[in-house]
Scaffold this active site. Sequence first.
Site, mmCIF file in Angstrom:
data_model
loop_
_atom_site.group_PDB
_atom_site.id
_atom_site.type_symbol
_atom_site.label_atom_id
_atom_site.label_comp_id
_atom_site.label_asym_id
_atom_site.label_seq_id
_atom_site.Cartn_x
_atom_site.Cartn_y
_atom_site.Cartn_z
ATOM 1 N N CYS A 1 3.608 -5.931 9.945
ATOM 2 C CA CYS A 1 3.274 -5.070 9.068
ATOM 3 C C CYS A 1 4.404 -4.589 8.387
ATOM 4 O O CYS A 1 5.342 -4.406 8.920
ATOM 5 C CB CYS A 1 2.405 -3.827 9.685
ATOM 6 N N THR A 2 4.703 -4.688 7.124
ATOM 7 C CA THR A 2 5.915 -4.479 6.316
ATOM 8 C C THR A 2 6.397 -3.029 6.466
ATOM 9 O O THR A 2 7.536 -2.729 6.432
ATOM 10 C CB THR A 2 5.981 -4.892 4.884
ATOM 11 N N CYS B 1 2.644 -7.183 1.921
ATOM 12 C CA CYS B 1 1.866 -6.480 2.738
ATOM 13 C C CYS B 1 1.018 -7.497 3.485
ATOM 14 O O CYS B 1 0.301 -8.206 2.946
ATOM 15 C CB CYS B 1 0.886 -5.532 1.904
ATOM 16 N N SER C 1 0.627 -1.367 -0.012
ATOM 17 C CA SER C 1 0.022 -0.058 -0.079
ATOM 18 C C SER C 1 0.853 1.380 -0.029
ATOM 19 O O SER C 1 0.220 2.093 -0.202
ATOM 20 C CB SER C 1 -0.894 0.002 1.293
#
Length: 262
Positions: A183-184, A72, A9
């Site tokens: 969460c990356t 993601c 994202s």
Amino acid sequence: MAHALIFDSGVGGLTVSAEIRKRLPALQQTYAADDEFRPYGEKTDAQLKDRLPGLLWTLSETAQVDFAVIACNTASTAALKEIRNALDIPVIGVVPAVKPAAGVTKTGRFAVLGTPGTVRREYVNNLIQDFATDKEVVLLGSTQLVALAEDKLAGRRVDLTALTREISPLFDKADVDTVVLACTHFPLLKDELAAASPPDIQWIDSGEAIARRVETVVSEIKARPARPGADLALLLGSDLDPERRKAFQGYGFERVVSLMPG
Ligand code: DGL
């Protein structure tokens, strides 16, 4: 060498891209950041299932990649099956590192720090049921940390007070000794997170595991002929901020292009 699409994202997937680049420096990478629809962690499963298969199909057809990495956790836990069904190339997703965390915690208490979407998903609950039933697992979802990671890569100051406030519930129980960065975006804040936490916390993310998986996939596929040109980053629906462009270039994406809808 093969050509991969790395998708997130925003800038979070750069943490995965970097691990892949370390292992496979000759792999061609095209990066796509869905700036227009971020934060994914605030979207419903239905919204992500609706948007992502078509978007990933368009991106992978346009870039002519050999495989895609959904870098993601939020997208992977919500819509990996649907994305795989829409594409006829291998699709690698990110799985929160619950199993490794269960293996290394000494106190038997670890935390999963992800987006609100990821931590409430059945997918994470199933990982806990499969690998950590004998552990105590604290789940914490944060959208603000995603914004702070974006701030950092855009050259803006990271608000450390906000960051500290955001993660303080992790340590309400004193003996959490391990935190899964699910969460990356969050490995981009590793230094700030460590500074705001008790000492000796182990931080675990999935970047290296994904890079190993990519290596296997690359060894199994027959790549299309290589295309000339430096690695490209596509920013979907956002203006090109010069500092952000520099950050992408620092991660090896020499060409950075903004694609506006319409
Ligand atoms: N980087 C994404 C993840 O790994 C999420 C960021 C967002 O909420 O858009 O979950």
